[in-house]
Structures are given as C-alpha cells and as structure tokens.
Design a protein around this motif. Structure first.
Motif, PDB file in Angstrom:
ATOM      1  N   ASP A   1       0.722  -1.144  -0.476  1.00 45.57           N
ATOM      2  CA  ASP A   1       0.109   0.238  -0.173  1.00 45.57           C
ATOM      3  C   ASP A   1       0.918   1.140   0.320  1.00 45.57           C
ATOM      4  O   ASP A   1       0.291   2.409  -0.750  1.00 45.57           O
ATOM      5  CB  ASP A   1      -0.303  -0.133   1.912  1.00 45.57           C
ATOM      6  CG  ASP A   1      -2.119  -0.880   1.016  1.00 45.57           C
ATOM      7  OD1 ASP A   1      -2.197  -1.825  -0.102  1.00 45.57           O
ATOM      8  OD2 ASP A   1      -2.799  -1.486   1.927  1.00 45.57           O
TER       9      ASP A   1
ATOM     10  N   ALA B   1       2.857   2.246  -3.181  1.00 47.51           N
ATOM     11  CA  ALA B   1       1.435   2.919  -4.199  1.00 47.51           C
ATOM     12  C   ALA B   1       0.950   3.968  -4.074  1.00 47.51           C
ATOM     13  O   ALA B   1       1.586   4.879  -5.164  1.00 47.51           O
ATOM     14  CB  ALA B   1      -0.051   1.194  -4.120  1.00 47.51           C
ATOM     15  N   ALA B   2       1.052   4.036  -2.649  1.00 48.45           N
ATOM     16  CA  ALA B   2       0.876   5.613  -3.090  1.00 48.45           C
ATOM     17  C   ALA B   2       1.872   6.772  -3.083  1.00 48.45           C
ATOM     18  O   ALA B   2       1.726   7.297  -3.292  1.00 48.45           O
ATOM     19  CB  ALA B   2       1.055   5.924  -0.803  1.00 48.45           C
TER      20      ALA B   2
ATOM     21  N   THR C   1       1.518   6.832  -7.088  1.00 47.51           N
ATOM     22  CA  THR C   1       0.118   7.642  -6.650  1.00 47.51           C
ATOM     23  C   THR C   1       1.171   9.410  -7.165  1.00 47.51           C
ATOM     24  O   THR C   1       1.022  10.167  -7.665  1.00 47.51           O
ATOM     25  CB  THR C   1      -0.322   7.373  -6.288  1.00 47.51           C
ATOM     26  OG1 THR C   1      -1.121   5.457  -6.647  1.00 47.51           O
ATOM     27  CG2 THR C   1      -2.041   8.191  -6.420  1.00 47.51           C
TER      28      THR C   1
ATOM     29  N   GLU D   1       3.231   9.936  -9.849  1.00 49.35           N
ATOM     30  CA  GLU D   1       2.596  11.280 -10.478  1.00 49.35           C
ATOM     31  C   GLU D   1       1.681  12.407 -10.948  1.00 49.35           C
ATOM     32  O   GLU D   1       1.618  12.901 -12.227  1.00 49.35           O
ATOM     33  CB  GLU D   1       1.473   9.913 -11.353  1.00 49.35           C
ATOM     34  CG  GLU D   1       2.025   8.834 -11.752  1.00 49.35           C
ATOM     35  CD  GLU D   1       1.061   7.886 -12.093  1.00 49.35           C
ATOM     36  OE1 GLU D   1       0.086   7.870 -11.499  1.00 49.35           O
ATOM     37  OE2 GLU D   1       1.524   6.495 -12.466  1.00 49.35           O
ATOM     38  N   ASP D   2       1.951  12.924  -9.262  1.00 50.01           N
ATOM     39  CA  ASP D   2       1.442  13.921  -9.292  1.00 50.01           C
ATOM     40  C   ASP D   2       2.556  14.740  -8.894  1.00 50.01           C
ATOM     41  O   ASP D   2       2.627  15.259  -7.788  1.00 50.01           O
ATOM     42  CB  ASP D   2       0.069  14.266  -8.488  1.00 50.01           C
ATOM     43  CG  ASP D   2      -0.590  16.064  -7.715  1.00 50.01           C
ATOM     44  OD1 ASP D   2      -0.015  16.596  -8.573  1.00 50.01           O
ATOM     45  OD2 ASP D   2      -1.414  16.223  -7.431  1.00 50.01           O
TER      46      ASP D   2
ATOM     47  N   VAL E   1       7.602   5.096 -11.912  1.00 48.05           N
ATOM     48  CA  VAL E   1       6.842   6.183 -12.089  1.00 48.05           C
ATOM     49  C   VAL E   1       8.078   7.753 -13.397  1.00 48.05           C
ATOM     50  O   VAL E   1       7.630   7.954 -14.102  1.00 48.05           O
ATOM     51  CB  VAL E   1       6.329   6.980 -11.638  1.00 48.05           C
ATOM     52  CG1 VAL E   1       5.603   8.930 -11.743  1.00 48.05           C
ATOM     53  CG2 VAL E   1       5.168   6.585 -11.377  1.00 48.05           C
TER      54      VAL E   1
END
Lengths: 135, 542, 321
Positions: free
Chosen positions: B492, B495-496, B499, B502-503, B532
């Motif tokens: 988890d 994955a965070a 994420t 990507e931002d 990424v």
C-alpha cells in the motif's frame, strides 16, 4: 600489388558493477584511440552478460574493465567465468587500484594484465597490444 | 556608521576569541587583519565570512569514514561521542548509494565495503541505537536515494521520541553533479530535481535545523575538471537549486542560508586559494543581485573542503602526507569552514586507522602550529592572490554566461541542457585527458610517478582489508526484516509513493516516510519511483 | 570453443545457423575487405534477400542512437529480429575511434544484434563494407537491418545508397532541416523524423521541412507518387516511435506494391558495383604510379612535352596516345 593494411585492434571498455568513477576509463579510451585502436565504449553499470554480448557482436580482440572500489577479486573472476561459459578466449585487462598482494590471485585466475593508477599512455597501449598478441 | 574599518572593528570586538596567544612563535604580537576593505565578514565575503576569521573558531576537523554493518558503525559513533564529538558523518556502501538492496545481484562484492549498508529502517535503527538524535548533528553523504535516507532518519527520530524539528544535520542531496561527475543517479534529471525541491520544501517547513543540500564540486574535480570548472559548475548547480526552489514558491531568505558547499583542495596552491575566495564573492553577488536575497546570511558561501583524493599516488604512498599538508594549508588560507584530510594510503585501499590518524594530525599541525589561524585572510591584498581570485571569477562567469544562454535566461534550464548535450562530461573528460597527456609528456612532474621514482619499488604499507562476512550477515538481516513486516502495508505504501510521483503538486517526503516506517526497503522505494520517473543512462561523451 | 581456426565456409555455416560469434567474426572479415571478404560475399549474397535494409541518418547530436534503440525495441516487440550497424567516424589523425553507440542502446533487448563500425578513413570503404555487412546480417536471419550513421557528407550518401528505406532525423532549433537540404538529404529521404519534438521550435522544424519538400516536389523527386511523411518523435519519452515504425513498414509496403523495391535493389546493386569497380581502379592506379612508365610520363609533363590531361588519359586508357 597493394595489400590490405591490418585492421585496427578492437577493444571493449566497460565499468562492471555499480561504481561510477569513470575518469580513468575515459582517459584510457582516448589513449587507445590515439594509438589507432577502435574502442567500443560500453560505459557504466555493465553486467557480465552485457559485456559478453558486446564482445561477441563486436568481435573484440580484448576487454578492458575499470574498477575503483576493491571489487576486482569478486568481479574479475566473475567476468572470466562468464567468458569461459560463452566460449570466448579474449584477453581481460583490469584497470584500477589493485594491491600488489592481489595481483598473483588475478594472474592465477586468468586475468591477462593489470594496469594501476598512474600508468602512462605508452604502458597502457603496450600492455593492451601485448595481451592481444599473446592471445 | 559607514566606515568599513569601524564596522569591521565593531564586529571583531563582539566575537568570542579562542583562548590562545595571537603572536608568532617568537613572541611577535599579530594584528587580526591586514589590508583593505571590504574586510573579513563584509559583503561580498571574498576575505571570509567572519570578522575574526579563525580567531573565534577554527575550522571543524570533520573526518568522513565508515564501513561494514550498521552495528559496527554505531560502535564507532558512540566512541566518537564519548570522546566529546557532536557530529556524526556517515558513508554508505555503493549499493545503498545507488538505491539497491544488499540482496540485489548488482550488490555482489560491494556490501559494506566502502561504507555502511542500509536496506531498511531496521538498519538505520541499528546505526543510531542508543544515540540521542536530539543532541547530535548528522551528516549523510547520499544523493540518488537521499529522500529515502532522510525519511529513515526522521522515522528513527520519531521512534525514539525526537521530533523532526529537533533533528540537526546535512544530507548531500546534490543530484546535478551526479549527472556531471560522480554518476550516482537513478532517475532522469527533471524528476530528480523535483525530489530535491520537495526535500528543500519539506525541511524548510518542518526541519529548521536541517541542511537539505550540500552543493559539491569535490566530485567534479576528482572526475578531472580544472579548478575554474569545479568552481563554475558547482556554483551553477547552486544557482539551479535556488531557481528551482524559488519556482516552487520558496523564499530565498528562508532556504538560502541552509545551502552549503563542498569543495576540493588540490595541489596547485595559489589557484586553490583563489578559487575559494572567488567562490564566496561570486555566490554573494549572485544571491544578492540576481536572486534578490536581502539577508546577508543567505549570501554567505559556507563550505566544507576535502583534500584531493585523485592527487594521491600509489607510488611511494608515504609522500602523500606532504601533498595532503599543502592542500590542507591552501584550504585554511582559503577560509574553509570544515576540512577532511585524506589518508596517505587511499590510492591503494580504504585508509587504515593509523593513516587516518596521521591525516587528522596533519590538519592539526596546520591549525595549531603554523600560525595561519591567527590572522584573518592573511594573503588578502597580495597582488598575485587577488589576481588569481579575479581570474577564477572571470573564468567562472564565462561558464555562467554560456549556461545562461543555453537556458534562455535560466541557469536551471542551462544546466539541464548542458547535461543533455554532454557539455559538462565533455569538458571534464577533455580537461582530464589534457592533464594526463601533460604528465605523460613529462611537461608536468608528479613526484614518484614520472620523475623521482627511486623508492617506487618499496613494498606496500599494510592495507585495510574488509572481509566478506558483512555481505552474508546483511542479506540474512534483510531477509528477516522482510519476513517480519506486513507485506500488505508495504504494498500500500509503495503504491502511494507511485501515485504521489505522478502528481507534481504533492510532496514526496510524507509517503516515503510512511513507506520506510512500514519497513519497505530502499530498493523497493526506488523501484516505485522509477516506475513513474524512469531511469537515466548517460550519453557517451568520452 | 575458439573460432580462430575455422575456415570461412565453417564460419558462414555457423552464422547461418545463428551463431552470433561467427556473425561477429564474419563482419570483421567483411570490414577488412580483400579476398576473404569476397569469399564471404560469395556465400552470403543469395541469402536473406527479403530483409528490409533501413538507413537512418542526420546531423551529430540529433539523438539518432536513442531513437534507434527505441525503434529496435519496437521491432523486437513486433517479433522481428533487428540488427543495427552503427557507423562512427575514425580519427583522421590516428585511425583510431571511440565507438559509443552501444551506451545509448543499453536498454535494447539482448536479442538484437548491434555492431559498431568505424569509417576507417579509406575513401569509399564504407560503400563496400556496409552492403557486405548488411548481407551477412540478413543471411544470418536478422530483419530489418538498420544502418545508422553519424556525421554528414559522403558517409551518408554511401549508406543511403545501400538502404531500401532512408530515414533522415532532424532536431528543432538547429537549422537541421536547412542543413539536410544543403547536404542533399531531402532528395534521398523516404521518411523524416523531427526528434526531440518536446523542445521549443519543433513545429517550426516541421514547417521548414514541409516548405522545402514543397519546393523539391516542384523540381521533381525520384518517387513522385509519394510525399515523405514527417514524424514527430520524443525519443527520451518514447513518444512517436510506433509512428516511425509504422512509416517504415508503410514505405516498405509501398515499395513492394509499386514494384519500386526491385528498382531500389537495382540501384543498390549498381551503386555497389560502381563502388567496388572504383576502388579496384583506384588501387590499380596507385600501383601504376610506381611504375617506370608513369615515372617517364611525369617527366614529360614536367618538361612540357605532354599535358597532365593527356598523361592522365594514357593512365586509364593505356592504348590512347
């Protein structure tokens, strides 16, 4: 009749492993180029597999590996084993900091020559030529 | 009060001086400074950052070392703290520096060899076990995966009850010079710069005692650059970080004073002194004039210095002690804030304890016996030294102009362009080759290498050997940590991170801190980001 | 085992069977030229004639190697077995070379075959060795065979003359399109790539190319039935690579369906024959220059009893007087 001149020696130069110190290998690449050799420069972070593939495809006459950290006793024999497995008989020359005590170990393992820091262009070129001629 | 001399006097009078006689060994009393304004402590700080020079405080003698497991290093840290030290300096092994775990095939033969191996938070806990992180200052030399190591340090602090705001120290985190010289990068330059900027933003907001970047010319020089290139590329990288932080909305007078520098002290004595003095002047001017800094502390170029490892010869290694001594003297005359002196056997292996002690003694002799610490900027005003300082500045400004043009008015974009088109590596490789050819042709004498070689056949001194048990131990340790953690929590957290990558508006530090607290490994974090950001492969400029 | 003692025939047999070391060795023999190279030619020229030979060229720094690396990956993903011949210049002073293209192709699947070639100075040498190398690679089953050149001038012309499809790579903001026009590359290009399309000026570069193509269209191109497409690519990000591959495949289909492939191959054969004849003749001339007859002619020219032109004519037409 004019005859075909002998082709230049071809040598693969690479850094094996993670170490990124490439001052020495770049200087050596230029020394060999200026002595008329064709240097196939693989650069940083190569594996034994990528070096074997390059030697096969490029039909190299010799391999030069540069090491900075004391990885020669691990990586040198690993390279030789990979070459043997691929059936390649090409001299392996190691450049970098290799203590005197380690040299007999590398010799026994089948390393063709060791070039320490401060080697002159003449020494570098002569060592590579001698290794190729002896092979 | 506008007379520079009066201002200097006032500043000098408020300084707390060391309790030693400021006179020659023959008893001649010494003035604290000679020459003309601007005086030491006055903008643009060519003559030093402090009015009293080393009279108030000597440079910090910071010796960098480390190898083996976290436990080995922890033992040495504790010894150092018992002896009255307050600064801990950590060297990491090559796999850690490259974001690889000890069980990676890439790590073979490298684990614990040139520094300590850190795979997970568990290793960091061992490294700082029983040490009050609120009472020490820690320096971490790491770049590519710097965010992960900083996250681990924050996590250890919090687990032992020390708030992140109370953690003091420095992390090298100078990613730009990795593409130019040291080559310990993971991701391409732009995402890497985002990580650096996130760290600057994070530490500015939450870790006021932390220095988020140590801008390093040392490695540029070791890779073969000239003195002026070292100066120019390093300061240009500094400008690039400043531009990136300003673009991220940071206030230059907030983060600027927490930037510091790291230079090389090489063999050409006056060139080095000129380089150090020029560095302070250029940085001050650019911070004030180009970037609009108003706080003088923002304009001060503070730097650590290390003597030139690349100048050490494997031939007649003991004579390296003399080289290190002159290089240390140049650093002192150049006004360094801290100094690491190299050990004479480093051209052969990692330093032995005795060689490291001799190196420390060498700078102690410079500090306590030579008298150079009694007068601030003792060479200031000497025509040759001032000319050399100007010359270094002139050459550096030419490089800045080139980068400014490459980047259409942005040094940051100019540095990206110079990385992309091979400018930096090409310039450095050219300079290295030019030097080698001069040595080779005998136009440049290196004692013991191309002249004065009697004695080269002496047997080598005793060298430090590192056994291979570290590797085995570290792999088992990693296996055990992976076995005991919650895989779900790790997945988890990783994955965070992806994420967040990507931002670009999200700061990466909080998700990385969460991941290391879940005992995600350094390599797992690096891979999540790599998914990424991608990886970087250098274009060959030989 | 060592390949050193194998005959040319044995090496070719191994290469045809997929032995990469044998392929590597044969390429060295072809590059060296001479009787052994001709032996290799005899054994390989009937094989692999279906392989698509792609020439990729452009100014230094155009990012060709990075694009080729991505292209190789795209072909590999499409179950093709690509090979690359990457040409770099030799130093004119020492004859040595640093060949660095493999670095940029580091992430290429190991199934691809990459060969670094130096120009080795001798004039027209590449015009002989490149078609020979392409033949060996095609015979060994590689398809497509990509030939990548760095630099400008004769090397490009030699290489494009050996290709079925020529891709010219330009970058924004460096006047590449104008340079390509001057170098005569507009006439030979079947596909244009504007690389580094993320940079400012990419659309300008595209417009320059379109304008020049418009002009050359008027003056007449070889293949009037087809306007070379312009593909925008960001090699670092991998964007546009599939479009390049698509354009290459499309060009190949075009050559096949319009019977132009045969015409290209005819042109390739003609150029190679010409190059080989020219080299042989040059060598013959060089040998002649050391004969006593030519020494006498030189004296006649010096003495003013014969003009250089008529002496030259006698050199290549011994019966002329």
């Amino acid at each position: 009749m004019s005859s075909t001149p002998p082709p230049p020696h071809r040598i693969v130069l690479a850094k094996l492993g993670l170490d990124g110190h490439d001052r020495g290998i770049k200087v050596v690449a230029r020394m060999l180029r200026d002595a008329g050799m064709e240097v196939i420069y693989l650069g940083l972070r190569q594996t034994t597999d990528s070096i074997v593939a390059a030697v096969e495809q490029e039909d190299a006459d010799a391999i030069g590996l540069s090491m900075h950290n004391a990885g020669h006793l691990t990586l040198g024999p690993a390279m030789l084993a990979a070459l043997e497995e691929a059936g390649i008989e090409v001299p392996l020359i190691i450049g970098g900091i290799v203590p005197d005590d380690d040299r007999p170990i590398l010799d026994a393992a089948g390393v063709a020559a060791v070039l320490g820091p401060g080697s002159s262009a003449e020494e570098v070129v002569a060592t590579v030529r001698a290794a190729i001629d002896a092979a | 009060m506008s007379d520079p001399l009066e201002e200097w006097r006032a500043a000098y009078d408020t300084a707390r001086l060391r309790d030693v006689p400021f006179e020659t060994m023959s008893g001649v009393p010494l003035e604290p400074v000679h020459g003309d304004a601007p005086y030491p402590g006055q903008y643009p700080f060519t003559r030093g950052l402090h009015a009293a020079g080393y009279r108030s405080r000597l440079w910090t003698m910071r010796m960098f070392a480390g190898f083996g497991t976290a436990e080995d290093t922890n033992a040495r840290f504790k010894e150092l703290l018992r002896a009255g030290g307050t600064g801990l300096s950590t060297a990491f092994d090559m796999p850690t520096l490259m974001g690889r775990d000890s069980d990676s095939p890439w790590a073979l033969g490298e684990v614990g060899r040139a520094g300590v191996a850190v795979d997970t938070l568990a290793d960091m806990e061992d490294l700082f076990a029983d040490i009050d992180l609120g009472g020490v200052s820690t320096s971490m030399t790491i770049n590519g995966p710097a965010a992960t190591l900083l996250a681990m340090y924050v996590a250890v602090g919090e687990k032992t009850g020390v708030a992140r705001a109370d953690l003091a120290g420095t992390i090298q985190n100078d990613i730009l010079k990795e593409y130019q010289a040291q080559k310990e990068y993971i991701y391409p330059p732009r995402p890497s710069m985002r990580i650096v900027t996130d760290m600057v933003t994070f530490t500015t907001a939450e870790m006021p005692k932390w220095h988020p970047i140590s801008i390093s010319g040392y490695h540029i020089r070791e890779a073969g650059s000239t003195a002026a290139q070292e100066l120019a590329f390093t300061l240009a990288n500094g400008f690039a970080y400043v531009e990136a932080a300003i673009a991220a909305g940071e206030d230059i007078d907030e983060f600027g004073r927490r930037l510091s520098f790291f230079f090389n002290s090489h063999t050409d004595f006056f060139e080095e002194i000129g380089k150090f003095r020029a560095a302070r002047r250029i940085w001050a001017r650019w911070m004030k004039e180009r970037y609009g800094a108003t706080d003088e502390r923002t304009m001060m170029c503070r730097f650590h210095t290390q003597t030139a490892g690349v100048s050490l010869t494997a031939q007649q290694p003991e004579i390296n002690i003399a080289r290190v001594a002159t290089q240390a003297l140049a650093a002192a005359l150049g006004g360094t804030q801290s100094l690491h002196t190299d050990s004479f056997d480093e051209a052969l292996a990692l330093p032995t304890e005795k060689a490291a002690r001799i190196a420390l003694r060498t700078q102690q002799i410079v500090a306590h016996e030579t008298g150079v610490a009694s007068v601030a900027d003792p060479l200031g005003g000497a025509p040759f030294v001032e000319w050399m300082t100007d010359e270094m500045e002139r050459q550096a400004e030419a490089v800045f102009a080139h980068l400014d043009e490459l980047g259409n008015g942005s040094i940051l974009e100019g540095v990206y362009a110079g990385i992309d088109n091979g400018y930096f590596v090409g310039e450095i490789a050219d300079a290295a080759y030019r030097f080698e050819r001069e040595v080779n042709a005998g136009r440049r004498i290196i004692v013991g290498v191309n002249d004065f070689t009697d004695g080269d056949e002496d047997t080598e001194p005793n060298l430090l050997r590192i056994d291979h048990t570290t590797e085995e131990y570290q792999r088992k340790r990693l296996e055990a940590v992976k076995h005991d953690r919650s895989q779900e929590a790790v997945d988890d957290a990783l994955a965070a991170i992806a994420t967040a990558c990507e931002d670009p508006t999200v700061n990466l530090m909080p998700p990385i801190i969460d991941a290391v607290k879940a005992y995600a490994t350094e390599e797992e974090v690096a891979m999540a980001m790599e998914s990424v950001f991608g990886t970087y492969v250098e274009t060959a400029i030989v | 085992m060592s390949l050193r003692h194998l005959s040319i025939d044995e090496l070719v047999d191994r290469a045809l069977g997929g032995d990469r070391r044998a392929v590597g060795r044969l390429l060295s023999i072809v590059e060296r030229g001479g009787a052994e190279a001709e032996q290799v030619e005899t054994r390989t020229h009937a094989h692999g004639t279906d392989a698509h030979v792609i020439g990729i060229t452009g100014a230094p720094g155009a990012g060709k190697s990075t694009m080729v690396a991505r292209l190789v990956a795209a072909f590999t993903a499409a179950s093709r077995g690509p090979a690359v011949v990457a040409v770099d210049p030799s130093s004119p002073l020492t004859g040595g070379a640093i060949l660095g293209d493999r670095v940029r192709m580091a992430e290429v699947d190991t199934s691809a075959f990459i060969r670094s070639v130096a120009t080795r100075g001798h004039s027209g040498g590449l015009a002989l060795s490149v078609p020979g190398s392409a033949r060996v690679l095609a015979a060994a089953g590689f398809d497509p065979v990509i030939i990548e050149t760095v630099g400008v001038g004769q090397v490009e012309v030699d290489v494009t003359a050996a290709a079925d499809t020529t891709v010219v790579v330009v970058t924004p903001g460096m006047g590449d399109a104008v340079q390509a026009n001057k170098a005569g590359l507009l006439e030979v290009a079947d596909i244009f790539v504007v690389n580094k399309a993320d940079l400012p000026g990419a659309s300008d570069a595209r417009r320059d190319l379109e304008l020049m193509l418009e002009l050359s269209h008027v003056t007449g191109q070889e293949d009037a039935s087809r306007r070379p497409p312009i593909v925008m690519v960001d090699s670092l990000a991998g964007e546009g690579i599939d479009a390049v591959r698509g354009a290459i495949d499309e060009h190949h289909d075009h050559l096949v369906t319009t019977d132009r492939l045969v015409e290209r191959r005819r042109r390739r054969a003609r150029y190679e024959m010409r190059s080989r004849a020219a080299l042989a003749f040059e060598r013959h001339l060089d040998d002649q220059l050391h004969t006593s007859e030519v020494a006498a002619m030189v004296e006649d020219v010096l003495a003013g009893s014969e003009t250089p032109s008529s002496a030259a004519r006698r050199l290549w037409q011994p019966d002329a007087s």
